[in-house]
Design an enzyme around this catalytic site. Structure first.
Site, PDB file in Angstrom:
ATOM      1  N   ARG A  51       1.111  -1.626  -0.225  1.00 57.64           N
ATOM      2  CA  ARG A  51       0.351  -0.045   0.240  1.00 57.64           C
ATOM      3  C   ARG A  51       0.739   1.122  -0.055  1.00 57.64           C
ATOM      4  NH1 ARG A  51      -4.948   0.447   3.918  1.00 57.64           N
ATOM      5  NH2 ARG A  51      -4.684   2.538   2.952  1.00 57.64           N
ATOM      6  N   GLN A  82      -9.122  11.321   7.572  1.00 52.16           N
ATOM      7  CA  GLN A  82      -8.685   9.443   7.863  1.00 52.16           C
ATOM      8  C   GLN A  82      -7.843   8.466   6.755  1.00 52.16           C
ATOM      9  OE1 GLN A  82     -13.407   7.614   8.314  1.00 52.16           O
ATOM     10  NE2 GLN A  82     -13.469   9.723   6.758  1.00 52.16           N
ATOM     11  N   ASN A  83      -7.063   9.340   6.333  1.00 53.61           N
ATOM     12  CA  ASN A  83      -6.606   9.235   5.037  1.00 53.61           C
ATOM     13  C   ASN A  83      -5.146   8.640   5.442  1.00 53.61           C
ATOM     14  OD1 ASN A  83      -8.964   8.545   3.636  1.00 53.61           O
ATOM     15  ND2 ASN A  83      -8.015  10.493   2.473  1.00 53.61           N
ATOM     16  N   VAL A  84      -4.285   7.540   5.551  1.00 55.13           N
ATOM     17  CA  VAL A  84      -3.014   7.283   5.725  1.00 55.13           C
ATOM     18  C   VAL A  84      -2.362   7.506   4.562  1.00 55.13           C
ATOM     19  CG1 VAL A  84      -3.716   6.229   7.530  1.00 55.13           C
ATOM     20  CG2 VAL A  84      -2.978   4.970   5.459  1.00 55.13           C
ATOM     21  N   HIS A 100      -6.226   8.386  11.954  1.00 52.22           N
ATOM     22  CA  HIS A 100      -5.929   7.054  11.839  1.00 52.22           C
ATOM     23  C   HIS A 100      -4.251   7.026  11.252  1.00 52.22           C
ATOM     24  CE1 HIS A 100     -10.240   6.729   9.933  1.00 52.22           C
ATOM     25  NE2 HIS A 100     -10.186   7.272  11.586  1.00 52.22           N
ATOM     26  N   CYS A 111       8.950  -0.086  22.707  1.00 53.90           N
ATOM     27  CA  CYS A 111       9.722   1.029  23.376  1.00 53.90           C
ATOM     28  C   CYS A 111       9.297   2.480  22.413  1.00 53.90           C
ATOM     29  CB  CYS A 111      11.148   0.908  22.975  1.00 53.90           C
ATOM     30  SG  CYS A 111      11.745   0.935  21.097  1.00 53.90           S
ATOM     31  N   GLY A 167     -15.984  12.464   0.950  1.00 56.96           N
ATOM     32  CA  GLY A 167     -15.218  11.390   0.142  1.00 56.96           C
ATOM     33  C   GLY A 167     -15.035  10.466   1.467  1.00 56.96           C
ATOM     34  N   THR A 168     -15.999  10.468   2.476  1.00 56.32           N
ATOM     35  CA  THR A 168     -15.807   9.095   3.075  1.00 56.32           C
ATOM     36  C   THR A 168     -17.126   8.899   3.392  1.00 56.32           C
ATOM     37  OG1 THR A 168     -15.704   8.807   5.323  1.00 56.32           O
ATOM     38  CG2 THR A 168     -16.769  11.185   5.428  1.00 56.32           C
ATOM     39  N   GLU A 194     -22.385   9.126  -4.126  1.00 50.63           N
ATOM     40  CA  GLU A 194     -23.129   8.348  -3.071  1.00 50.63           C
ATOM     41  C   GLU A 194     -24.022   8.904  -1.785  1.00 50.63           C
ATOM     42  OE1 GLU A 194     -21.926   4.572  -3.460  1.00 50.63           O
ATOM     43  OE2 GLU A 194     -21.276   5.110  -5.565  1.00 50.63           O
TER      44      GLU A 194
HETATM   45  P1  OAD Z   1     -15.265   4.508   2.220  1.00 52.71           P
HETATM   46  O1  OAD Z   1     -15.137   3.427   0.970  1.00 52.71           O
HETATM   47  O2  OAD Z   1     -15.851   3.731   3.987  1.00 52.71           O
HETATM   48  O3  OAD Z   1     -15.793   5.380   1.419  1.00 52.71           O
HETATM   49  C1  OAD Z   1     -15.666   5.937   0.836  1.00 52.71           C
HETATM   50  C2  OAD Z   1     -16.411   7.013  -0.038  1.00 52.71           C
HETATM   51  O4  OAD Z   1     -15.483   8.031  -0.373  1.00 52.71           O
HETATM   52  C3  OAD Z   1     -17.499   6.405  -0.576  1.00 52.71           C
HETATM   53  O5  OAD Z   1     -18.766   6.950   0.030  1.00 52.71           O
HETATM   54  C4  OAD Z   1     -17.632   6.756  -1.715  1.00 52.71           C
HETATM   55  O6  OAD Z   1     -18.630   7.323  -2.489  1.00 52.71           O
HETATM   56  C5  OAD Z   1     -17.413   8.452  -1.844  1.00 52.71           C
HETATM   57  N1  OAD Z   1     -15.927   8.494  -3.051  1.00 52.71           N
HETATM   58  C6  OAD Z   1     -15.524   7.897  -3.632  1.00 52.71           C
HETATM   59  N2  OAD Z   1     -15.078   8.239  -5.410  1.00 52.71           N
HETATM   60  C7  OAD Z   1     -15.170  10.043  -4.904  1.00 52.71           C
HETATM   61  C8  OAD Z   1     -14.743  10.802  -5.664  1.00 52.71           C
HETATM   62  N3  OAD Z   1     -14.128  11.222  -6.843  1.00 52.71           N
HETATM   63  N4  OAD Z   1     -15.163  11.558  -4.403  1.00 52.71           N
HETATM   64  C9  OAD Z   1     -15.726  12.074  -3.569  1.00 52.71           C
HETATM   65  N5  OAD Z   1     -16.553  11.147  -2.574  1.00 52.71           N
HETATM   66  C10 OAD Z   1     -15.990   9.831  -3.447  1.00 52.71           C
HETATM   67  O7  OAD Z   1     -13.855   4.733   3.151  1.00 52.71           O
HETATM   68  P2  OAD Z   1     -14.136   5.684   4.237  1.00 52.71           P
HETATM   69  O8  OAD Z   1     -14.595   6.664   4.481  1.00 52.71           O
HETATM   70  O9  OAD Z   1     -12.729   6.868   3.621  1.00 52.71           O
HETATM   71  O10 OAD Z   1      -9.657   3.190   8.535  1.00 52.71           O
HETATM   72  O11 OAD Z   1     -13.664   4.608   5.859  1.00 52.71           O
HETATM   73  C11 OAD Z   1     -13.052   5.478   6.843  1.00 52.71           C
HETATM   74  C12 OAD Z   1     -11.820   4.565   7.580  1.00 52.71           C
HETATM   75  O12 OAD Z   1     -12.479   2.537   7.341  1.00 52.71           O
HETATM   76  C13 OAD Z   1     -10.427   4.292   6.411  1.00 52.71           C
HETATM   77  O13 OAD Z   1     -10.143   5.439   7.046  1.00 52.71           O
HETATM   78  C14 OAD Z   1     -10.640   3.140   6.871  1.00 52.71           C
HETATM   79  C15 OAD Z   1     -10.862   2.610   6.729  1.00 52.71           C
HETATM   80  O14 OAD Z   1     -11.587   0.733   7.179  1.00 52.71           O
HETATM   81  C16 OAD Z   1      -8.707   2.462   9.229  1.00 52.71           C
HETATM   82  O15 OAD Z   1      -7.921   1.850   8.306  1.00 52.71           O
HETATM   83  C17 OAD Z   1      -8.899   3.041  10.248  1.00 52.71           C
END
Ligand code: OAD
Length: 219
Positions: A51, A82-84, A100, A111, A167-168, A194
């Protein structure tokens, strides 16, 4: 502002839960939990090494760049992500809270040691000299967010007048609660093609891609 993996989708990185999402084809409990790491650290590192390599090959998109420019123009701007993948940082965001964690570094479970991940972590070096193990500096399921980062994010959400949620899917707490619980005074606008878990709780949902909207805010 709060962002998730959708903003990086336009840089070629997969999301977690959407079409082609990582958690559709990979087992989250094996790869993103302390128990999974304890069971098979080599598997976990193989995945995060891959990754990290993909992150380094990608470039910030128009929405990442626009958020960095917005920060330069506004007196009080905080970006919680939330992105890494470090794409906000590479785009030039400074007041950035990586809720995150991040994949630029590994940290030792035993340590306070850290090492950078400019190159993949060799699998035969997972065990640290102190007896602990190197692990990615990210937050796994069941773990608490870094306390200083979280309290700064809550403070920014509480004083916010305007918040973009970009985008979440807003399915992961406590990050999503920044928008639904802590942004008490803010006008919250979601940008997502969405519907999400918080669509009914925000002031406005714009069904579009991040790059269709965020750069336009600069005009
Ligand atoms: P998700 O995969 O849950 O959601 C991604 C969102 O991005 C969806 O709602 C899509 O509709 C939207 N999306 C896709 N393309 C897009 C675009 N071009 N512009 C805007 N939106 C778009 O991912 P996250 O919400 O980031 O945690 O997930 C949250 C956390 O769950 C992550 O940080 C990760 C994961 O497990 C850890 O790793 C702790």
């Amino acid at each position: 502002m709060l962002t998730g993996s959708g903003i990086s989708n336009e840089s070629g990185l997969p999301t977690f839960r959407g079409a082609g999402g990582l958690w559709r084809t990979h087992k989250v409990e094996e790869l993103a939990s302390p128990q999974g790491f304890a069971r098979d650290p080599r598997l976990v590192w193989t995945w995060y090494n891959e990754r990290r390599a993909v992150h380094m090959q990608s470039a910030p998109g128009a929405a990442h760049v626009a958020l960095a420019e917005l920060e330069r123009r506004l007196p009080d701007f905080t970006l919680a992500t939330q992105n890494v993948d470090s794409l906000h940082r590479r785009a030039g965001s400074h007041n950035l809270l990586e809720l995150h964690g991040q994949l630029r570094e590994a940290r030792c479970t035993g340590c306070a040691a850290r090492r950078t991940l400019d190159t993949p972590l060799p699998l035969d070096e997972i065990v640290h000299d102190c007896g602990g193990s190197w692990r990615p500096d990210i937050v796994w399921f069941g773990e608490k967010l870094p306390a200083d980062v979280w309290s700064a994010a809550v403070a920014a959400a509480r004083r916010a007048e305007f918040m973009l949620v970009i985008g979440t899917s807003a399915m992961v707490n406590p990050a999503a609660q920044l928008a639904t619980h802590y942004a008490e005074r803010a006008y919250v606008v979601e940008i997502n093609p969405e519907e999400t878990a918080i669509s009914s709780r925000v002031a406005r949902s714009i069904r579009a891609r991040a790059s269709d909207i965020v750069p336009a805010l600069l005009r």
